[in-house]
Write an enzyme that holds these catalytic residues in place. Structure first.
Site, PDB file in Angstrom:
ATOM      1  CG  ASP A 117      38.052  29.907  31.698  1.00  0.00           C
ATOM      2  OD1 ASP A 117      39.244  29.645  31.956  1.00  0.00           O
ATOM      3  OD2 ASP A 117      37.327  30.597  32.429  1.00  0.00           O
ATOM      4  CG  ASP A 132      41.007  34.856  34.829  1.00  0.00           C
ATOM      5  OD1 ASP A 132      41.151  35.804  35.615  1.00  0.00           O
ATOM      6  OD2 ASP A 132      39.992  34.147  34.843  1.00  0.00           O
ATOM      7  CD  GLU A 186      39.568  33.299  30.842  1.00  0.00           C
ATOM      8  OE1 GLU A 186      39.594  34.159  31.736  1.00  0.00           O
ATOM      9  OE2 GLU A 186      38.520  32.941  30.277  1.00  0.00           O
ATOM     10  CE  LYS A 211      37.420  36.650  35.557  1.00  0.00           C
ATOM     11  NZ  LYS A 211      37.454  35.267  36.108  1.00  0.00           N
ATOM     12  CE  LYS A 241      34.273  29.062  33.538  1.00  0.00           C
ATOM     13  NZ  LYS A 241      35.414  29.840  34.055  1.00  0.00           N
TER      14      LYS A 241
END
Length: 372
Positions: free
Chosen positions: A189, A239, A214, A263, A164
């Protein structure tokens, strides 16, 4: 044909072994709703609400999903004989968004459907792989702590590493990790924490040979991501921006990304996940399966989904023991040398440990079919 007898909502809370921090949230205690759908023959299928307690990832929360399930979605299903899980998209078509609530119920129906067919969930989804490669996620912390975690995961054999980042912890962070792990399959991300004004800063990440970055820009954007992708060598992965197959189609046509994270909870379930997978495969866009700090129920669904052909990048599917002291299913979901075997047993391929579920359960709500 599936005829539902009861739907049971198990509201549980588990404490993560290690608190998880990203640019937009901090999670210590993880609430979940486990959705158990039982048919007239006594066969049960399981799904899970992967929303969080507060709306920091999407607008949905555990509380709103509980309301949608109890008062709207479950009643819509009760008098509907179901021959295939794909039907749920039509049954729910008048209910706007609320994808995580829908996905939890749809996932339970998929599990039940596979069990009634006597085959695995991976098989009915069209999965081709006998095992999947696993990646891990490392939350924002100090460079020393993050590299220490990564070292442990390297020893355990994981195949892809996501860290992250945020505007105040990015370049130096990635540089520090790259110095210790120059050839690590690494991605970053951003969780929508940047804007186009940060383009020059994001371009600095190109020097580190990342697999992808991301969701750098807004969660609902595909226009500015297209502008940014033109200026970056590093592939952008979307995402939060992709919640339907139509979103994916538009993003691909605009050139907003070169990778998509799927997801099931975010996109409304396995049926829509398959549509996005097939669309991306036809357009040579690789996909991977993202994680939501979920229990082993969703983890089992994700394993089955990731067995599809175009899931060519290791997903956020790791051993349950990374997050939880006790697994809700047996056998325990475990990665060995960075890989997980795709179950061949019926349905999700794992058995519920109801004593463990009850240990962490806050409440239980049983909805009976009044039509039978």
């Amino acid at each position: 044909m599936i005829k539902i007898k009861t739907v049971t909502l198990h509201h549980i809370t588990q404490t993560l072994k290690t608190p998880f921090t990203s640019s937009i949230g901090h999670v210590t205690d993880r609430e979940s709703i486990l959705v158990e759908v039982t048919d007239l023959e006594g066969i049960s299928g399981w799904g899970e609400v992967v929303a969080f307690s507060t709306p920091w990832y999407t607008e949905e929360t555990i509380s709103t999903a509980f309301h949608l399930l109890k008062d709207i979605l479950v009643p819509l299903l009760m008098n509907q004989p179901i021959s295939h899980p794909d039907q749920l998209n039509h049954i729910f078509h008048n209910v706007k968004r609320n994808y995580m609530a829908k996905a939890s119920l749809e996932g339970a129906i998929w599990d039940l459907y596979a069990k009634k067919q006597g085959v695995s969930l991976a098989f009915v989804l069209g999965g081709e792989k006998s095992e999947i490669e696993c990646g891990v996620v490392v939350g924002i912390s100090s460079i020393s702590k993050m590299t220490e975690q990564i070292s442990q995961y390297v020893e355990e054999g994981y195949k892809r590493f996501k860290v992250k980042i945020s505007p105040d912890q990015d370049i130096e962070l990635i540089e520090g990790i790259r110095k210790k792990f120059p050839k690590l399959p690494l991605m970053a991300d951003a969780n929508s924490s940047y804007s186009l004004n940060d383009t020059d800063r994001l371009k600095e990440l190109d020097q580190f040979g990342l697999l992808m970055i991301e969701q750098p820009l807004a969660a609902d954007d595909i226009i500015d991501h297209a502008k940014l992708q033109q200026k970056l060598t590093t592939r952008i992965c979307l995402d939060e921006s992709i919640v339907t197959s139509e979103d994916a189609r538009k993003a691909i046509e605009l050139g907003s990304c070169r990778v998509i994270n799927i997801k099931p909870g975010r996109v409304g379930g396995l049926t829509e996940s398959k549509k996005i997978h097939d669309l991306c495969k036809a357009n040579d866009i690789p996909v991977w399966c993202g994680g939501m700090l979920e229990t082993s129920i969703s983890r089992a669904h994700n394993i089955a989904l990731a067995s599809l052909a175009n899931f060519s990048i290791p997903g956020d599917i790791s051993s349950s023991s990374r997050y939880w002291e006790e697994d809700l299913v047996y056998p325990e979901i475990k990665a060995v040398n960075g890989k997980i075997t795709v179950p061949r047993a019926e349905g999700i391929g794992f058995h519920m440990q109801m004593d463990i579920v009850k240990k962490y359960r806050n409440s239980v709500t049983v909805i009976k079919n009044s039509y039978i």
